[in-house]
Design a protein around this motif. Sequence first.
Motif, PDB file in Angstrom:
ATOM      1  N   ALA A  38      26.544  39.044  38.611  1.00 58.32           N
ATOM      2  CA  ALA A  38      27.818  38.425  38.237  1.00 58.32           C
ATOM      3  C   ALA A  38      28.856  39.430  37.740  1.00 58.32           C
ATOM      4  CB  ALA A  38      27.580  37.359  37.174  1.00 58.32           C
ATOM      5  N   LEU A  39      28.422  40.460  37.013  1.00 58.36           N
ATOM      6  CA  LEU A  39      29.399  41.407  36.469  1.00 58.36           C
ATOM      7  C   LEU A  39      30.248  42.080  37.548  1.00 58.36           C
ATOM      8  CD1 LEU A  39      27.839  43.260  33.396  1.00 58.36           C
ATOM      9  CD2 LEU A  39      30.048  42.084  33.528  1.00 58.36           C
ATOM     10  N   PRO A  40      29.661  42.558  38.646  1.00 58.21           N
ATOM     11  CA  PRO A  40      30.515  43.153  39.696  1.00 58.21           C
ATOM     12  C   PRO A  40      31.540  42.166  40.251  1.00 58.21           C
ATOM     13  CG  PRO A  40      28.225  43.759  40.031  1.00 58.21           C
ATOM     14  CD  PRO A  40      28.230  42.716  38.956  1.00 58.21           C
ATOM     15  N   VAL A  41      31.155  40.897  40.346  1.00 59.56           N
ATOM     16  CA  VAL A  41      32.081  39.874  40.864  1.00 59.56           C
ATOM     17  C   VAL A  41      33.253  39.692  39.913  1.00 59.56           C
ATOM     18  CG1 VAL A  41      32.320  37.450  41.507  1.00 59.56           C
ATOM     19  CG2 VAL A  41      30.238  38.688  42.106  1.00 59.56           C
ATOM     20  N   VAL A  42      32.952  39.556  38.631  1.00 62.70           N
ATOM     21  CA  VAL A  42      34.011  39.346  37.637  1.00 62.70           C
ATOM     22  C   VAL A  42      34.918  40.576  37.542  1.00 62.70           C
ATOM     23  CG1 VAL A  42      34.479  38.931  35.195  1.00 62.70           C
ATOM     24  CG2 VAL A  42      32.615  37.704  36.328  1.00 62.70           C
ATOM     25  N   LEU A  43      34.329  41.768  37.550  1.00 63.26           N
ATOM     26  CA  LEU A  43      35.137  43.000  37.470  1.00 63.26           C
ATOM     27  C   LEU A  43      36.017  43.159  38.703  1.00 63.26           C
ATOM     28  CD1 LEU A  43      32.517  45.492  35.971  1.00 63.26           C
ATOM     29  CD2 LEU A  43      34.491  44.469  34.817  1.00 63.26           C
ATOM     30  N   ALA A  44      35.469  42.854  39.882  1.00 61.74           N
ATOM     31  CA  ALA A  44      36.272  42.945  41.112  1.00 61.74           C
ATOM     32  C   ALA A  44      37.429  41.962  41.065  1.00 61.74           C
ATOM     33  CB  ALA A  44      35.385  42.664  42.328  1.00 61.74           C
ATOM     34  N   TRP A  45      37.147  40.749  40.582  1.00 65.92           N
ATOM     35  CA  TRP A  45      38.214  39.751  40.445  1.00 65.92           C
ATOM     36  C   TRP A  45      39.298  40.244  39.480  1.00 65.92           C
ATOM     37  CZ3 TRP A  45      39.459  37.282  35.819  1.00 65.92           C
ATOM     38  CH2 TRP A  45      40.416  36.266  35.907  1.00 65.92           C
ATOM     39  N   ALA A  46      38.905  40.804  38.346  1.00 64.00           N
ATOM     40  CA  ALA A  46      39.871  41.262  37.345  1.00 64.00           C
ATOM     41  C   ALA A  46      40.738  42.402  37.879  1.00 64.00           C
ATOM     42  CB  ALA A  46      39.137  41.705  36.077  1.00 64.00           C
ATOM     43  N   LEU A  47      40.120  43.340  38.580  1.00 61.07           N
ATOM     44  CA  LEU A  47      40.890  44.460  39.129  1.00 61.07           C
ATOM     45  C   LEU A  47      41.850  43.981  40.218  1.00 61.07           C
ATOM     46  CD1 LEU A  47      38.103  47.205  39.317  1.00 61.07           C
ATOM     47  CD2 LEU A  47      40.095  47.175  37.786  1.00 61.07           C
ATOM     48  N   ALA A  48      41.371  43.089  41.078  1.00 56.45           N
ATOM     49  CA  ALA A  48      42.260  42.554  42.120  1.00 56.45           C
ATOM     50  C   ALA A  48      43.387  41.745  41.495  1.00 56.45           C
ATOM     51  CB  ALA A  48      41.459  41.696  43.099  1.00 56.45           C
ATOM     52  N   TRP A  49      43.078  40.999  40.445  1.00 55.80           N
ATOM     53  CA  TRP A  49      44.122  40.227  39.756  1.00 55.80           C
ATOM     54  C   TRP A  49      45.187  41.151  39.180  1.00 55.80           C
ATOM     55  CZ3 TRP A  49      45.721  39.973  34.595  1.00 55.80           C
ATOM     56  CH2 TRP A  49      46.544  38.889  34.265  1.00 55.80           C
ATOM     57  N   ARG A  50      44.775  42.302  38.715  1.00 51.63           N
ATOM     58  CA  ARG A  50      45.732  43.258  38.138  1.00 51.63           C
ATOM     59  C   ARG A  50      46.645  43.852  39.199  1.00 51.63           C
ATOM     60  NH1 ARG A  50      49.030  46.326  37.600  1.00 51.63           N
ATOM     61  NH2 ARG A  50      49.342  48.032  36.082  1.00 51.63           N
ATOM     62  N   ALA A  66      46.689  42.977  42.840  1.00 49.46           N
ATOM     63  CA  ALA A  66      47.088  42.135  43.983  1.00 49.46           C
ATOM     64  C   ALA A  66      46.601  40.717  43.718  1.00 49.46           C
ATOM     65  CB  ALA A  66      46.508  42.670  45.283  1.00 49.46           C
ATOM     66  N   ARG A  67      47.317  39.985  42.878  1.00 47.40           N
ATOM     67  CA  ARG A  67      46.833  38.702  42.361  1.00 47.40           C
ATOM     68  C   ARG A  67      46.533  37.684  43.455  1.00 47.40           C
ATOM     69  NH1 ARG A  67      49.906  37.701  36.541  1.00 47.40           N
ATOM     70  NH2 ARG A  67      49.488  39.793  35.754  1.00 47.40           N
ATOM     71  N   LEU A  68      47.272  37.739  44.526  1.00 46.77           N
ATOM     72  CA  LEU A  68      47.070  36.779  45.604  1.00 46.77           C
ATOM     73  C   LEU A  68      45.675  36.893  46.198  1.00 46.77           C
ATOM     74  CD1 LEU A  68      48.678  34.612  47.181  1.00 46.77           C
ATOM     75  CD2 LEU A  68      49.277  36.395  48.822  1.00 46.77           C
ATOM     76  N   TYR A  69      45.105  38.084  46.135  1.00 46.24           N
ATOM     77  CA  TYR A  69      43.815  38.326  46.775  1.00 46.24           C
ATOM     78  C   TYR A  69      42.658  38.346  45.786  1.00 46.24           C
ATOM     79  CZ  TYR A  69      46.940  39.829  50.503  1.00 46.24           C
ATOM     80  OH  TYR A  69      47.920  39.873  51.452  1.00 46.24           O
ATOM     81  N   ALA A  70      42.901  38.013  44.525  1.00 45.01           N
ATOM     82  CA  ALA A  70      41.861  38.147  43.500  1.00 45.01           C
ATOM     83  C   ALA A  70      40.625  37.321  43.834  1.00 45.01           C
ATOM     84  CB  ALA A  70      42.422  37.756  42.135  1.00 45.01           C
ATOM     85  N   VAL A  71      40.812  36.058  44.156  1.00 43.71           N
ATOM     86  CA  VAL A  71      39.653  35.210  44.430  1.00 43.71           C
ATOM     87  C   VAL A  71      38.989  35.565  45.761  1.00 43.71           C
ATOM     88  CG1 VAL A  71      38.851  32.849  44.748  1.00 43.71           C
ATOM     89  CG2 VAL A  71      40.515  33.369  42.963  1.00 43.71           C
ATOM     90  N   PRO A  72      39.748  35.796  46.852  1.00 42.89           N
ATOM     91  CA  PRO A  72      39.076  36.252  48.074  1.00 42.89           C
ATOM     92  C   PRO A  72      38.253  37.524  47.864  1.00 42.89           C
ATOM     93  CG  PRO A  72      41.278  35.517  48.604  1.00 42.89           C
ATOM     94  CD  PRO A  72      41.169  35.482  47.110  1.00 42.89           C
ATOM     95  N   VAL A  73      38.754  38.448  47.049  1.00 48.11           N
ATOM     96  CA  VAL A  73      37.976  39.654  46.744  1.00 48.11           C
ATOM     97  C   VAL A  73      36.696  39.290  46.008  1.00 48.11           C
ATOM     98  CG1 VAL A  73      37.951  41.732  45.294  1.00 48.11           C
ATOM     99  CG2 VAL A  73      39.898  41.275  46.786  1.00 48.11           C
TER     100      VAL A  73
END
Length: 388
Positions: free
Chosen positions: A153-165, A167-174
């Motif tokens: 789970a940690l890699p998923v949450v960290l990837a989401w947070a970085l993408a949100w920072r 490129a917010r549009l792509y945070a969830v797809p990432v």
Amino acid sequence: MVERKAGLVQPVIAGVLAAVVGFASSFTVVLQGFRAMGASPAEAASGLLALCVVQGALGLWLSLRRRMPIVLAWSTPGAALLVSTGAPAGGFPVAVGAFLLTGLLILLAGLWRPFGRAVAAIPASLASAMLAGVLLEICLAPVRAVEALPLLALPVVLAWALAWRFARLYAVPVAVAVAAAMILLATPLPAGTLGDIVPRLEWVTPHPSLGAAIGIALPLFLVTMASQNVPGLAVLHSQGFRPEPGPIFSVTGIASALIAPFGAHSINLAAITAALCAGPDAHPDPARRWVASATTGISYMLLGLGASFAAAFIAASPPLLIEAVAGLALLGSLGGALTAAMAHERDRLPAVLTFVTTASGLALFGIGAAFWGLIAGGVLLLLDRLRG
């Protein structure tokens, strides 16, 4: 001719992007909702396929007919409601009966103006608080997944947070992509899990139930209207497009009722993805932006071909990790719902009561917490109004 082709490229790209983002950002929520209602993987895939094809085809038709960027979508908050409600007595056929009733209620809101006005008269604070209560449980899943499955789970949450920072549009797809990679690397799927990926519809005979009508259909209808159709109209209005809402509600209600026996919940106006097609990023000329929404419709129909693959993959994946991705997708919706619920000081305590009652998971007489939350907050708000 070259200039005209170039002028078509921008809205086509915007339309494809809207469909991909809309699908990738919330298909996990939809499949989790169907599974929570008792659907088999095949039935969940059928529901997702029906939603993609029909919302795509209907969105394409409305865009061509109205020459407006009208984007349709499934009800993501409605799917979250299904997750929080859980399977009714009688299983998925009872849930399908509630889906059918929801479609008929949407149709009624489009055809009968007094009913539509009555729905619109429900205080936004209470409707938003009910939605927030529905979303809370699933939005806690990322935290619980980090505790229970930290390596996954940690890699998923960290990837989401970085993408949100960045490129917010792509945070969830990432986040979806990283979750899929982690599942494939760390959790070998059973042989044959993804072998049968041919998309097909599964018929589920609706079974009517008074408890499901009150506990599933009515809250699903209210959530769909308050958190999808009304914001969807607001997005169109903000860009100068003013379609008549009654006919749109009517056709989406009919469509929702027709696809319910194939396991699908409800179709409605899109909000977030609609902004991609209705705004200037789709095309500088408002008269050309319908091309973007038409492209979105075609793209959704194509994406529906992957419904069986998505359902099979998720059925074989750790449930908590899938819930975590769904929770990340709904954090923004939770924040918006809480903000709207607490906006007016006089309505704040009734809204809080609605929120905590809904979030509690209370179930009385076979009726879920969303209904009781709305009733509890509504009674308190009425007492306050009578006090003057």
